[in-house]
Design an enzyme around this catalytic site. Structure first.
Site, PDB file in Angstrom:
ATOM      1  N   ASP A 178     -61.009 -51.754  -8.283  1.00 19.19           N
ATOM      2  CA  ASP A 178     -60.933 -50.139  -8.346  1.00 19.19           C
ATOM      3  C   ASP A 178     -59.226 -49.968  -8.373  1.00 19.19           C
ATOM      4  O   ASP A 178     -59.034 -48.921  -8.856  1.00 19.19           O
ATOM      5  CB  ASP A 178     -61.195 -49.733  -6.930  1.00 19.19           C
ATOM      6  CG  ASP A 178     -62.592 -49.022  -7.134  1.00 19.19           C
ATOM      7  OD1 ASP A 178     -63.192 -48.860  -8.177  1.00 19.19           O
ATOM      8  OD2 ASP A 178     -63.249 -49.030  -5.932  1.00 19.19           O
ATOM      9  N   THR A 237     -81.735 -32.342  -2.973  1.00 17.14           N
ATOM     10  CA  THR A 237     -80.480 -31.964  -2.290  1.00 17.14           C
ATOM     11  C   THR A 237     -80.592 -32.899  -0.915  1.00 17.14           C
ATOM     12  O   THR A 237     -79.650 -33.216  -0.147  1.00 17.14           O
ATOM     13  CB  THR A 237     -79.967 -30.663  -1.910  1.00 17.14           C
ATOM     14  OG1 THR A 237     -81.259 -30.048  -1.348  1.00 17.14           O
ATOM     15  CG2 THR A 237     -79.863 -30.106  -3.195  1.00 17.14           C
ATOM     16  N   CYS A 252     -54.990 -66.593 -20.130  1.00 19.10           N
ATOM     17  CA  CYS A 252     -54.818 -67.843 -19.104  1.00 19.10           C
ATOM     18  C   CYS A 252     -55.655 -68.913 -19.310  1.00 19.10           C
ATOM     19  O   CYS A 252     -55.167 -69.857 -20.133  1.00 19.10           O
ATOM     20  CB  CYS A 252     -55.236 -66.990 -17.737  1.00 19.10           C
ATOM     21  SG  CYS A 252     -54.355 -67.908 -16.328  1.00 19.10           S
ATOM     22  N   ARG A 284     -53.381 -71.830 -11.209  1.00 16.65           N
ATOM     23  CA  ARG A 284     -52.837 -72.929 -10.434  1.00 16.65           C
ATOM     24  C   ARG A 284     -52.414 -74.030 -11.245  1.00 16.65           C
ATOM     25  O   ARG A 284     -51.419 -75.044 -11.180  1.00 16.65           O
ATOM     26  CB  ARG A 284     -53.651 -73.637  -9.529  1.00 16.65           C
ATOM     27  CG  ARG A 284     -54.141 -72.655  -8.444  1.00 16.65           C
ATOM     28  CD  ARG A 284     -55.083 -73.625  -7.541  1.00 16.65           C
ATOM     29  NE  ARG A 284     -55.690 -72.834  -6.682  1.00 16.65           N
ATOM     30  CZ  ARG A 284     -55.403 -71.984  -5.639  1.00 16.65           C
ATOM     31  NH1 ARG A 284     -53.997 -72.480  -5.150  1.00 16.65           N
ATOM     32  NH2 ARG A 284     -56.216 -71.273  -4.749  1.00 16.65           N
ATOM     33  N   HIS A 327     -51.834 -62.618 -17.476  1.00 17.83           N
ATOM     34  CA  HIS A 327     -52.989 -61.677 -17.767  1.00 17.83           C
ATOM     35  C   HIS A 327     -52.432 -60.423 -18.409  1.00 17.83           C
ATOM     36  O   HIS A 327     -52.209 -59.513 -17.550  1.00 17.83           O
ATOM     37  CB  HIS A 327     -53.639 -61.321 -16.571  1.00 17.83           C
ATOM     38  CG  HIS A 327     -54.480 -62.860 -16.094  1.00 17.83           C
ATOM     39  ND1 HIS A 327     -56.002 -62.992 -16.593  1.00 17.83           N
ATOM     40  CD2 HIS A 327     -54.391 -63.741 -15.244  1.00 17.83           C
ATOM     41  CE1 HIS A 327     -56.227 -63.893 -16.238  1.00 17.83           C
ATOM     42  NE2 HIS A 327     -55.380 -64.561 -15.197  1.00 17.83           N
ATOM     43  N   GLU A 355     -53.863 -57.984 -19.523  1.00 17.48           N
ATOM     44  CA  GLU A 355     -54.849 -56.965 -19.299  1.00 17.48           C
ATOM     45  C   GLU A 355     -54.405 -56.098 -18.438  1.00 17.48           C
ATOM     46  O   GLU A 355     -54.827 -54.931 -18.179  1.00 17.48           O
ATOM     47  CB  GLU A 355     -56.389 -57.385 -19.198  1.00 17.48           C
ATOM     48  CG  GLU A 355     -56.576 -58.383 -18.285  1.00 17.48           C
ATOM     49  CD  GLU A 355     -56.274 -59.799 -18.468  1.00 17.48           C
ATOM     50  OE1 GLU A 355     -55.526 -60.189 -19.244  1.00 17.48           O
ATOM     51  OE2 GLU A 355     -57.085 -60.485 -17.763  1.00 17.48           O
TER      52      GLU A 355
HETATM   53  N1  GLN Z   1     -58.227 -72.127 -13.756  1.00 17.09           N
HETATM   54  C1  GLN Z   1     -56.824 -71.906 -14.547  1.00 17.09           C
HETATM   55  C2  GLN Z   1     -55.642 -72.242 -13.323  1.00 17.09           C
HETATM   56  O1  GLN Z   1     -55.995 -71.943 -12.418  1.00 17.09           O
HETATM   57  C3  GLN Z   1     -56.816 -70.397 -15.171  1.00 17.09           C
HETATM   58  C4  GLN Z   1     -56.823 -69.294 -14.206  1.00 17.09           C
HETATM   59  C5  GLN Z   1     -57.349 -68.260 -15.011  1.00 17.09           C
HETATM   60  O2  GLN Z   1     -57.781 -67.869 -16.024  1.00 17.09           O
HETATM   61  N2  GLN Z   1     -56.913 -66.966 -14.384  1.00 17.09           N
HETATM   62  O3  GLN Z   1     -54.750 -72.291 -13.897  1.00 17.09           O
END
Ligand code: GLN
Length: 568
Positions: A75, A192, A409, A493, A540, A542
């Site tokens: 959200d 209602t 990612c 990570r 990311h 997005e």
């Molecule tokens: N699993 C991968 C990492 O930890 C990619 C993580 C992801 O796509 N947000 O680096």
């Protein structure tokens, strides 16, 4: 204590969940902001997780990452997209966060030897957090969505905090109940009663709604508005019709037509500063809803789809929205198809292998060849081993067949692994996330992450939030962003292993975006002469895409997809 003259609007759900409280809160935020009042939107999640980062996306949908790095509910992504600005940590709260602060304070003798209780201590911690959010960004009105439905055990303390705020500031607090009016097929009549019962339930907390947003299939009629007004004790002109819509971006336009913004300002005794200017929003919403716009077809190859026989696309909500915004900008309509990467693993690469599509519209055991029918392919973020080889198959197919590819990612990490395996000939290339002793750990765990993992410290410990990246001249990335320095949100990570960077570059892969010190690879791409659009980002993008400012990388990816469509 509450800020003098600050106004609070609590948005609560009655009858059932999933009817669009978040869209009502976001729309209200946008309308009031456009009328000249600085607004902040707050999401309260009643679960005990301290943040959303430890939840599986198939359980709870996408984990949305704030600029700061806080992992939140999806959200919050909608709020940012509607308001067109970044939100802060203060704008998000879970029961887990609230209890954690109270317990830490208790352990530090912060309550002076008192018995620490839900009321007043937890309630007051909630109030303090609402105050902190209202003081941020010079906001004048806070719109606060309380998750769950009236009557839940979990959110009762939050409603209690809201009641106390109203008791202390009767002129400054409003309650908006988002309810649902079913029309049972056997009756053919809108009912209602569930809403009446929900209002009574809310009354038992000592709270009276000021507005009812009546969600229903068709708009609620005058007769039922009158009934609701009498039984629920709410002025008839404050019962707002909210019939089903084709796009959530239509909601603020409908609410403005019904003068919801003005009615709310009136109830808060605030003068109307100006008419809400929704021209740019309207232009975008019409473009996004234009069913006649020519199609561009995108396959998203992921794995978080399986819940019984339903396709769950919530796990990739921001990706879908980012595609929509760029498509609307280009005057196109994106048709998104979900391809389960596990299905690609099962099949051999011959067309005769294609099996019928499953009940949910998903592919089952399909050949990777079927990806040829799409204009572009995305592999979004993800974790763990399952479905990985299917994604790598899809990436190889996109590279070899020159289908525009965009990796987000994990989608970037796997793009680099695919390149190492099939172009550099490093058959044992892998990520240590799935193979600790990989022969070629092309993607490896970040140094500081090793300790977190060995200590089982998973919550909030990834590389999270905004980091800068420098973009190389003459690359796709630089041409898309049209600038040298960008800031994007991360959640990972693992990273490209610096020991393999030179070998990958010598083999033709371009790292077009890096951390300012040049150590971390943030964007990988293939030169334009070799592929129309093959690009992956460690971050990311997005999370930064907005209706009125679509993300340049998504826009360029779709442009490439459109030229493929023209060539087909
Ligand atoms: N699993 C991968 C990492 O930890 C990619 C993580 C992801 O796509 N947000 O680096």
């Amino acid at each position: 204590m509450a800020k003098e003259g600050h106004k609070y609007i609590f948005v609560l759900g009655g009858v059932m969940s999933g009817v669009g409280k978040g869209v009502v809160a976001s729309s209200l935020g946008l309308l009031l902001q456009q009328k000249g009042y600085p607004v902040n939107l707050v999401k309260i999640d009643p679960y005990l997780n301290v943040d959303a980062g430890t939840m599986n996306p198939t359980e709870h949908g996408e984990v949305f990452v704030l600029r700061s790095g806080l992992e939140t509910d999806q959200d919050m992504g909608n709020y940012e997209r509607f308001l067109g600005r970044d939100l802060t940590n203060e704008d998000y709260m879970t029961s887990g966060m609230v209890y954690q602060s109270v317990i830490e304070r208790e352990r530090a003798l912060g309550y002076g030897g008192k018995c620490v209780e839900a009321v007043p201590h937890v309630r007051d911690e909630i109030l303090a957090r609402i105050e902190a959010a209202s003081s941020y960004n010079g906001s004048r009105i806070s719109v606060i969505e309380i998750g769950g439905t009236i009557g839940d055990f979990q959110n009762a303390l939050f409603i209690e905090a809201a009641r106390v705020l109203k008791m202390q500031h009767p002129e400054d607090v409003l309650f908006v109940m988002v309810s649902y009016l079913p029309t049972p097929g056997t009756l053919g009549e809108m009912k209602t009663k569930p809403t009446q019962m929900a209002v009574r339930d809310l009354n038992s907390y000592g709270v009276q709604p000021d507005f009812i947003v009546a969600r229903s299939k068709e708009p609620v009629d005058e007769k039922r508005k009158e009934k609701l007004a009498i039984w629920c004790n709410v002025r008839k002109d404050r019962i707002i019709a909210a019939p089903d819509i084709t796009s959530i971006y239509e909601a603020p336009l409908n609410f403005e037509k019904d003068k919801l913004g003005d009615a709310v300002l009136d109830a808060l005794r605030l003068p109307e500063k100006k008419r809400a200017s929704l021209a740019a929003w309207k232009k975008f919403a019409l473009a996004a809803m234009n069913a006649k716009a020519p199609e561009v077809s995108i396959a998203i190859v992921g794995k978080y789809f399986d819940t019984g026989s339903f396709v769950l696309s919530d796990a990739y909500l921001s990706v879908i929205e980012a595609i929509k915004f760029s498509a609307a900008k280009l005057g196109r309509r994106a048709k998104i198809t979900w391809v389960n990467s596990k299905d690609l693993e099962k099949a051999k690469t011959s067309r005769s292998d294609v099996r019928p599509t499953g009940r949910s519209g998903r592919s089952r055991g399909e050949s990777v060849d079927m990806l040829a029918k799409y204009d572009g392919i995305i592999v979004p973020g993800g974790f763990g081993e399952s479905g990985i080889e299917g994604k790598i198959k899809a990436i190889r197919f996109a590279r070899e067949k020159k289908i525009p590819y965009f990796g987000l990612c994990y989608g970037m990490q796997l793009m680099v692994i695919e390149y190492a395996r099939h172009v550099l000939g490093l058959a044992g290339a892998n990520t240590t996330e799935i193979k600790k002793a990989a022969e070629h750990p092309v993607v490896d765990v970040m140094l500081e992450q090793k300790k977190h993992l060995s200590d089982n410290k998973y919550g909030g410990t990834m590389r999270l939030g905004v980091y800068p990246a420098y973009l190389k001249k003459g690359t796709l990335a630089r041409a898309a962003y049209k600038k040298e320095l960008v800031e994007e949100r991360h959640r990972h990570r693992y990273e490209i292993n610096s020991k393999y960077v030179k070998q990958l570059e010598d083999g033709g892969l371009v790292f077009s975006g890096t951390s300012p010190d040049g150590v971390l690879m943030e964007i990988a791409e293939l030169p334009r002469e070799r592929h129309p659009f093959m690009l992956g980002t460690q971050f990311h993008p997005e999370f930064n895409a907005r209706p009125l400012s679509p993300h340049p990388l998504f826009t360029e990816f779709l442009r490439a997809a459109l030229s493929r469509k023209r060539r087909k």
